[in-house]
Design a protein around this motif. Structure first.
Motif, PDB file in Angstrom:
ATOM      1  N   ILE A  34     -19.230   0.566   7.264  1.00 46.91           N
ATOM      2  CA  ILE A  34     -18.970   1.443   6.091  1.00 46.91           C
ATOM      3  C   ILE A  34     -17.714   0.839   5.184  1.00 46.91           C
ATOM      4  O   ILE A  34     -17.951   0.855   4.076  1.00 46.91           O
ATOM      5  N   VAL A  35     -16.760   0.277   5.835  1.00 45.89           N
ATOM      6  CA  VAL A  35     -15.705  -0.193   5.119  1.00 45.89           C
ATOM      7  C   VAL A  35     -16.210  -1.518   4.570  1.00 45.89           C
ATOM      8  O   VAL A  35     -15.905  -1.779   3.412  1.00 45.89           O
ATOM      9  N   THR A  36     -17.150  -2.501   5.060  1.00 45.95           N
ATOM     10  CA  THR A  36     -17.637  -3.394   4.610  1.00 45.95           C
ATOM     11  C   THR A  36     -18.677  -3.489   3.595  1.00 45.95           C
ATOM     12  O   THR A  36     -18.778  -4.233   2.636  1.00 45.95           O
ATOM     13  N   SER A  37     -19.316  -2.318   3.620  1.00 46.55           N
ATOM     14  CA  SER A  37     -20.536  -2.247   2.663  1.00 46.55           C
ATOM     15  C   SER A  37     -19.848  -1.543   1.388  1.00 46.55           C
ATOM     16  O   SER A  37     -20.300  -1.385   0.280  1.00 46.55           O
ATOM     17  N   THR A  38     -18.515  -0.997   1.346  1.00 44.51           N
ATOM     18  CA  THR A  38     -17.844  -0.472   0.172  1.00 44.51           C
ATOM     19  C   THR A  38     -17.359  -1.880  -0.685  1.00 44.51           C
ATOM     20  O   THR A  38     -16.645  -2.308  -0.091  1.00 44.51           O
ATOM     21  N   PRO A  39     -17.884  -2.028  -1.838  1.00 44.12           N
ATOM     22  CA  PRO A  39     -17.230  -2.938  -2.731  1.00 44.12           C
ATOM     23  C   PRO A  39     -15.784  -2.854  -2.727  1.00 44.12           C
ATOM     24  O   PRO A  39     -15.265  -1.736  -3.093  1.00 44.12           O
ATOM     25  N   GLY A  40     -14.909  -3.945  -2.753  1.00 51.31           N
ATOM     26  CA  GLY A  40     -13.762  -3.918  -2.751  1.00 51.31           C
ATOM     27  C   GLY A  40     -12.842  -3.769  -1.685  1.00 51.31           C
ATOM     28  O   GLY A  40     -11.641  -3.987  -1.702  1.00 51.31           O
ATOM     29  N   THR A  41     -13.676  -3.572  -0.422  1.00 49.62           N
ATOM     30  CA  THR A  41     -12.882  -3.545   0.792  1.00 49.62           C
ATOM     31  C   THR A  41     -13.449  -4.238   1.892  1.00 49.62           C
ATOM     32  O   THR A  41     -14.541  -4.623   1.732  1.00 49.62           O
ATOM     33  N   ALA A  42     -12.986  -4.804   2.590  1.00 52.43           N
ATOM     34  CA  ALA A  42     -13.292  -5.669   3.927  1.00 52.43           C
ATOM     35  C   ALA A  42     -12.693  -5.512   5.245  1.00 52.43           C
ATOM     36  O   ALA A  42     -11.292  -5.171   5.133  1.00 52.43           O
ATOM     37  N   TRP A  43     -13.321  -5.156   6.174  1.00 56.77           N
ATOM     38  CA  TRP A  43     -12.710  -5.042   7.396  1.00 56.77           C
ATOM     39  C   TRP A  43     -12.504  -6.669   7.895  1.00 56.77           C
ATOM     40  O   TRP A  43     -13.051  -7.177   8.065  1.00 56.77           O
ATOM     41  N   VAL A  44     -11.078  -6.517   8.415  1.00 57.37           N
ATOM     42  CA  VAL A  44     -10.681  -7.734   8.681  1.00 57.37           C
ATOM     43  C   VAL A  44     -10.225  -7.892  10.217  1.00 57.37           C
ATOM     44  O   VAL A  44     -10.611  -8.906  10.904  1.00 57.37           O
ATOM     45  N   GLU A  45      -9.575  -6.748  10.894  1.00 54.55           N
ATOM     46  CA  GLU A  45      -9.356  -6.922  12.283  1.00 54.55           C
ATOM     47  C   GLU A  45      -9.397  -5.684  12.794  1.00 54.55           C
ATOM     48  O   GLU A  45      -8.634  -4.657  12.318  1.00 54.55           O
TER      49      GLU A  45
END
Length: 161
Positions: free
Chosen positions: A112-123
């Motif tokens: 969910i977080v990664t597929s939302t433009p403008g956000t990225a799961w980092v750790e």
């Protein structure tokens, strides 16, 4: 049969995808079948745990929320790109303490977080339960914590835990 094809649906879908991506010929069918059987057996060697859905009826609502948020994010990112440097953008990292511990729920949250433009799961630190995300336009850190916890984590906990 289960030793040869531990995941028959996965095998069939992989073969179908192979055939759709290549040509429909006997050679491609045999090669795709070998790849599909090999992938199915590799999946069995990993021994993934089966997810337990406690409240599956919440999935459509969560899907609707995620779809709306993705559309809204697409518009926001497009406006950032089209506006250029008219406004100072402040990208940044946000640490979010999570209560969700189910591995499948965490994997869905990562998608969910990664597929939302403008956000990225980092750790994600499993020992502390802290998720680190990167946000393209970080205006209010507390708002991001609230969005992740209320809109995504809470329904995922109800579905998986």
């Amino acid at each position: 049969m289960s030793r040869l094809l531990p995941y028959p649906v996965l095998t069939a879908l992989l073969l179908l995808m192979w055939m759709l991506l290549t040509s429909f010929s006997v050679g491609q069918f045999l090669l795709g079948g070998a790849v599909a059987v090999g992938a199915s057996r590799a999946m069995a060697a990993l021994q993934p745990s089966k997810p337990r859905l406690r409240r599956w009826q919440l999935i459509p609502k969560l899907l609707g929320v995620v779809t709306f948020d993705i559309l809204q994010s697409n518009i926001a990112v497009a406006s950032i790109i089209l506006q250029g440097n008219r406004r100072e953008r402040i990208p940044g990292f946000v640490a979010i303490p999570l209560d969700l511990r189910d591995k499948t729920g965490l994997a869905v949250l990562a998608c969910i977080v990664t597929s939302t433009p403008g956000t990225a799961w980092v750790e994600f630190a499993p020992d502390t339960g802290v998720l680190l995300i990167h946000v393209l336009d970080l205006a209010d850190e507390a708002e991001w914590v609230s969005v992740i916890k209320q809109r995504y984590e809470q329904p995922l906990m109800e579905i998986f835990e």
